[in-house]
Design a protein around this motif. Structure first.
Motif, PDB file in Angstrom:
ATOM      1  N   GLN A 153       0.839  -1.201   0.000  1.00  0.00           N
ATOM      2  CA  GLN A 153       0.000   0.000   0.000  1.00  0.00           C
ATOM      3  C   GLN A 153       0.878   1.256   0.000  1.00  0.00           C
ATOM      4  OE1 GLN A 153      -2.517  -0.358   3.438  1.00  0.00           O
ATOM      5  NE2 GLN A 153      -3.966  -1.738   2.412  1.00  0.00           N
ATOM      6  N   ILE A 154       0.547   2.185  -0.885  1.00  0.00           N
ATOM      7  CA  ILE A 154       1.236   3.474  -0.960  1.00  0.00           C
ATOM      8  C   ILE A 154       0.253   4.556  -0.528  1.00  0.00           C
ATOM      9  CG2 ILE A 154       2.577   5.053  -2.395  1.00  0.00           C
ATOM     10  CD1 ILE A 154       3.782   2.280  -2.175  1.00  0.00           C
ATOM     11  N   SER A 155       0.641   5.338   0.463  1.00  0.00           N
ATOM     12  CA  SER A 155      -0.212   6.436   0.956  1.00  0.00           C
ATOM     13  C   SER A 155       0.476   7.769   0.683  1.00  0.00           C
ATOM     14  CB  SER A 155      -0.476   6.284   2.454  1.00  0.00           C
ATOM     15  OG  SER A 155      -1.164   5.070   2.716  1.00  0.00           O
ATOM     16  N   SER A 156      -0.286   8.700   0.101  1.00  0.00           N
ATOM     17  CA  SER A 156       0.262  10.031  -0.211  1.00  0.00           C
ATOM     18  C   SER A 156       0.156  10.944   0.992  1.00  0.00           C
ATOM     19  CB  SER A 156      -0.480  10.635  -1.400  1.00  0.00           C
ATOM     20  OG  SER A 156      -1.814  10.944  -1.020  1.00  0.00           O
ATOM     21  N   GLU A 157       0.830  12.059   0.899  1.00  0.00           N
ATOM     22  CA  GLU A 157       0.815  13.037   1.981  1.00  0.00           C
ATOM     23  C   GLU A 157      -0.580  13.583   2.217  1.00  0.00           C
ATOM     24  OE1 GLU A 157       3.653  16.790   3.275  1.00  0.00           O
ATOM     25  OE2 GLU A 157       3.109  16.549   1.168  1.00  0.00           O
ATOM     26  N   SER A 158      -1.393  13.610   1.154  1.00  0.00           N
ATOM     27  CA  SER A 158      -2.751  14.151   1.269  1.00  0.00           C
ATOM     28  C   SER A 158      -3.737  13.156   1.863  1.00  0.00           C
ATOM     29  CB  SER A 158      -3.249  14.594  -0.113  1.00  0.00           C
ATOM     30  OG  SER A 158      -3.363  13.477  -0.976  1.00  0.00           O
ATOM     31  N   GLY A 159      -3.316  11.904   2.048  1.00  0.00           N
ATOM     32  CA  GLY A 159      -4.210  10.901   2.625  1.00  0.00           C
ATOM     33  C   GLY A 159      -4.741   9.896   1.629  1.00  0.00           C
ATOM     34  N   GLY A 160      -4.517  10.113   0.345  1.00  0.00           N
ATOM     35  CA  GLY A 160      -4.954   9.134  -0.646  1.00  0.00           C
ATOM     36  C   GLY A 160      -4.053   7.905  -0.634  1.00  0.00           C
ATOM     37  N   SER A 161      -4.564   6.773  -1.092  1.00  0.00           N
ATOM     38  CA  SER A 161      -3.764   5.538  -1.091  1.00  0.00           C
ATOM     39  C   SER A 161      -4.061   4.701  -2.324  1.00  0.00           C
ATOM     40  CB  SER A 161      -4.046   4.722   0.175  1.00  0.00           C
ATOM     41  OG  SER A 161      -5.392   4.265   0.190  1.00  0.00           O
ATOM     42  N   ARG A 162      -3.132   3.838  -2.625  1.00  0.00           N
ATOM     43  CA  ARG A 162      -3.287   2.909  -3.745  1.00  0.00           C
ATOM     44  C   ARG A 162      -2.592   1.599  -3.355  1.00  0.00           C
ATOM     45  NH1 ARG A 162      -1.653   4.553  -9.791  1.00  0.00           N
ATOM     46  NH2 ARG A 162      -3.764   5.422  -9.686  1.00  0.00           N
ATOM     47  N   SER A 163      -3.215   0.484  -3.765  1.00  0.00           N
ATOM     48  CA  SER A 163      -2.639  -0.830  -3.484  1.00  0.00           C
ATOM     49  C   SER A 163      -2.024  -1.421  -4.744  1.00  0.00           C
ATOM     50  CB  SER A 163      -3.704  -1.792  -2.936  1.00  0.00           C
ATOM     51  OG  SER A 163      -4.090  -1.420  -1.636  1.00  0.00           O
ATOM     52  N   TYR A 164      -0.853  -1.983  -4.578  1.00  0.00           N
ATOM     53  CA  TYR A 164      -0.195  -2.750  -5.629  1.00  0.00           C
ATOM     54  C   TYR A 164      -0.156  -4.206  -5.168  1.00  0.00           C
ATOM     55  CZ  TYR A 164       1.480   1.674  -7.582  1.00  0.00           C
ATOM     56  OH  TYR A 164       1.560   2.930  -8.145  1.00  0.00           O
ATOM     57  N   TYR A 165      -0.395  -5.121  -6.090  1.00  0.00           N
ATOM     58  CA  TYR A 165      -0.409  -6.543  -5.745  1.00  0.00           C
ATOM     59  C   TYR A 165       0.704  -7.263  -6.507  1.00  0.00           C
ATOM     60  CZ  TYR A 165      -4.869  -5.546  -3.566  1.00  0.00           C
ATOM     61  OH  TYR A 165      -5.848  -5.024  -2.765  1.00  0.00           O
ATOM     62  N   LEU A 166       1.504  -7.984  -5.750  1.00  0.00           N
ATOM     63  CA  LEU A 166       2.584  -8.757  -6.331  1.00  0.00           C
ATOM     64  C   LEU A 166       2.194 -10.231  -6.290  1.00  0.00           C
ATOM     65  CD1 LEU A 166       5.485  -8.853  -7.460  1.00  0.00           C
ATOM     66  CD2 LEU A 166       6.297  -9.056  -5.092  1.00  0.00           C
ATOM     67  N   GLU A 167       1.968 -10.786  -7.454  1.00  0.00           N
ATOM     68  CA  GLU A 167       1.616 -12.206  -7.554  1.00  0.00           C
ATOM     69  C   GLU A 167       2.908 -13.002  -7.752  1.00  0.00           C
ATOM     70  OE1 GLU A 167      -2.099 -13.981  -9.657  1.00  0.00           O
ATOM     71  OE2 GLU A 167      -0.441 -14.142 -11.094  1.00  0.00           O
ATOM     72  N   ILE A 168       3.186 -13.894  -6.811  1.00  0.00           N
ATOM     73  CA  ILE A 168       4.426 -14.677  -6.848  1.00  0.00           C
ATOM     74  C   ILE A 168       4.089 -16.121  -7.185  1.00  0.00           C
ATOM     75  CG2 ILE A 168       6.472 -15.370  -5.559  1.00  0.00           C
ATOM     76  CD1 ILE A 168       5.957 -12.955  -3.719  1.00  0.00           C
ATOM     77  N   VAL A 169       4.698 -16.617  -8.249  1.00  0.00           N
ATOM     78  CA  VAL A 169       4.484 -18.002  -8.679  1.00  0.00           C
ATOM     79  C   VAL A 169       5.755 -18.780  -8.385  1.00  0.00           C
ATOM     80  CG1 VAL A 169       3.870 -19.531 -10.581  1.00  0.00           C
ATOM     81  CG2 VAL A 169       2.949 -17.190 -10.505  1.00  0.00           C
ATOM     82  N   ARG A 170       5.684 -19.642  -7.394  1.00  0.00           N
ATOM     83  CA  ARG A 170       6.857 -20.454  -7.021  1.00  0.00           C
ATOM     84  C   ARG A 170       6.729 -21.855  -7.602  1.00  0.00           C
ATOM     85  NH1 ARG A 170       8.616 -22.500  -0.948  1.00  0.00           N
ATOM     86  NH2 ARG A 170      10.415 -23.729  -1.625  1.00  0.00           N
ATOM     87  N   ALA A 171       7.746 -22.268  -8.348  1.00  0.00           N
ATOM     88  CA  ALA A 171       7.752 -23.600  -8.959  1.00  0.00           C
ATOM     89  C   ALA A 171       8.009 -24.673  -7.902  1.00  0.00           C
ATOM     90  CB  ALA A 171       8.823 -23.670 -10.042  1.00  0.00           C
ATOM     91  N   LYS A 172       7.684 -25.902  -8.235  1.00  0.00           N
ATOM     92  CA  LYS A 172       8.030 -27.016  -7.354  1.00  0.00           C
ATOM     93  C   LYS A 172       9.534 -27.280  -7.452  1.00  0.00           C
ATOM     94  CE  LYS A 172       3.555 -29.356  -7.403  1.00  0.00           C
ATOM     95  NZ  LYS A 172       2.824 -30.616  -7.666  1.00  0.00           N
ATOM     96  N   LYS A 173      10.090 -27.794  -6.368  1.00  0.00           N
ATOM     97  CA  LYS A 173      11.535 -28.003  -6.314  1.00  0.00           C
ATOM     98  C   LYS A 173      11.967 -29.196  -7.174  1.00  0.00           C
ATOM     99  CE  LYS A 173      11.080 -27.664  -1.835  1.00  0.00           C
ATOM    100  NZ  LYS A 173      11.336 -27.754  -0.393  1.00  0.00           N
ATOM    101  N   THR A 174      13.210 -29.111  -7.652  1.00  0.00           N
ATOM    102  CA  THR A 174      13.742 -30.132  -8.562  1.00  0.00           C
ATOM    103  C   THR A 174      14.916 -30.890  -7.954  1.00  0.00           C
ATOM    104  OG1 THR A 174      15.202 -28.488  -9.601  1.00  0.00           O
ATOM    105  CG2 THR A 174      13.027 -28.841 -10.616  1.00  0.00           C
ATOM    106  N   ASP A 175      15.074 -30.814  -6.638  1.00  0.00           N
ATOM    107  CA  ASP A 175      16.189 -31.487  -5.960  1.00  0.00           C
ATOM    108  C   ASP A 175      15.868 -32.971  -5.791  1.00  0.00           C
ATOM    109  OD1 ASP A 175      18.229 -32.398  -4.379  1.00  0.00           O
ATOM    110  OD2 ASP A 175      18.067 -30.830  -2.860  1.00  0.00           O
ATOM    111  N   ALA A 176      16.609 -33.812  -6.511  1.00  0.00           N
ATOM    112  CA  ALA A 176      16.398 -35.267  -6.427  1.00  0.00           C
ATOM    113  C   ALA A 176      17.667 -35.956  -5.943  1.00  0.00           C
ATOM    114  CB  ALA A 176      15.963 -35.824  -7.780  1.00  0.00           C
ATOM    115  N   THR A 177      18.399 -35.290  -5.038  1.00  0.00           N
ATOM    116  CA  THR A 177      19.633 -35.870  -4.519  1.00  0.00           C
ATOM    117  C   THR A 177      19.412 -36.452  -3.127  1.00  0.00           C
ATOM    118  OG1 THR A 177      20.326 -33.747  -3.577  1.00  0.00           O
ATOM    119  CG2 THR A 177      21.040 -34.247  -5.834  1.00  0.00           C
TER     120      THR A 177
END
Length: 199
Positions: free
Chosen positions: A53-77
């Motif tokens: 969330q970003i809030s301005s000095e005047s009191g207004g705000s805006r939300s940014y959304y970060l979508e994170i896609v995590r792959a399955k692990k490939t460690d087969a040791t």
């Protein structure tokens, strides 16, 4: 609101998000970060969404959304591979530090007929170990045991092998010597190869 998407490998379990407002007078709030942190997030496998969330000095705000896609692990040791001969009970540790996957155990005495094999995946419990672990019988000659590790993604697979070379039986003695209707003059001892009898 504005949404961004980022993909990360399965080996990454946490991310640090840093946002810079256009105006120096605006403030940034990271919604629901990990406890005790300001902008660190634990990321499970799959898709998750984090809000900034970003809030301005005047009191207004805006939300940014970060979508994170995590792959399955490939460690087969493997992180650990051990074997124990059941007639001595000593746990032997296989050296996995050089990246080798095939191991040969030579000069195993004939008196050893069983081995217990234990294997632990480096990414346990996400990665699965299958194959010839646990108690195994050893026949004279080479005995190859295969251990398979399947990574979390279900497609990355590594195979390890442990070949136990058990010596063959060198006992060429008799257990008993009988001659029908006759008696040996000497008491039978398997290490004695000469006997006489009266006829």
């Amino acid at each position: 609101s504005i949404k961004f998407t980022v993909s990360i490998p399965g080996s990454v379990g946490k991310v640090i998000v840093t946002a810079y407002p256009e105006s120096l007078t605006s403030t940034v709030r990271y919604v629901a970060p990990d406890a005790g942190t300001t902008n660190t997030y634990s990321v499970p496998v799959g898709t998750t969404q984090k809000e900034i969330q970003i809030s301005s000095e005047s009191g207004g705000s805006r939300s940014y959304y970060l979508e994170i896609v995590r792959a399955k692990k490939t460690d087969a040791t493997l992180s650990s591979l051990t074997y124990t001969y059941t007639n001595d009970g000593v746990v032997h540790i296989v050296d996995l530090s050089h990246g080798d996957k095939d191991f040969i155990l030579e000069d195993v005495p004939y008196s050893t007929s069983q081995v217990y094999i234990s294997a632990v995946a480096n990414d346990a419990p996400a990665a699965l170990v299958s194959g010839q672990t646990g108690q195994q019988s050893i026949a004279p000659g080479p005995n190859k045991f295969t251990i398979t590790v399947t990574a979390e993604d279900g497609t990355t697979v590594e195979e390890y092998s442990l070949t136990v070379e058990r010596a063959r039986n060198t006992d060429a003695t008799l257990k008993l010597l009988n001659i029908s209707g006759e008696t040996l003059n000497e008491t039978f001892v398997k290490t004695n190869t000469n006997y006489t009898m009266d006829v």
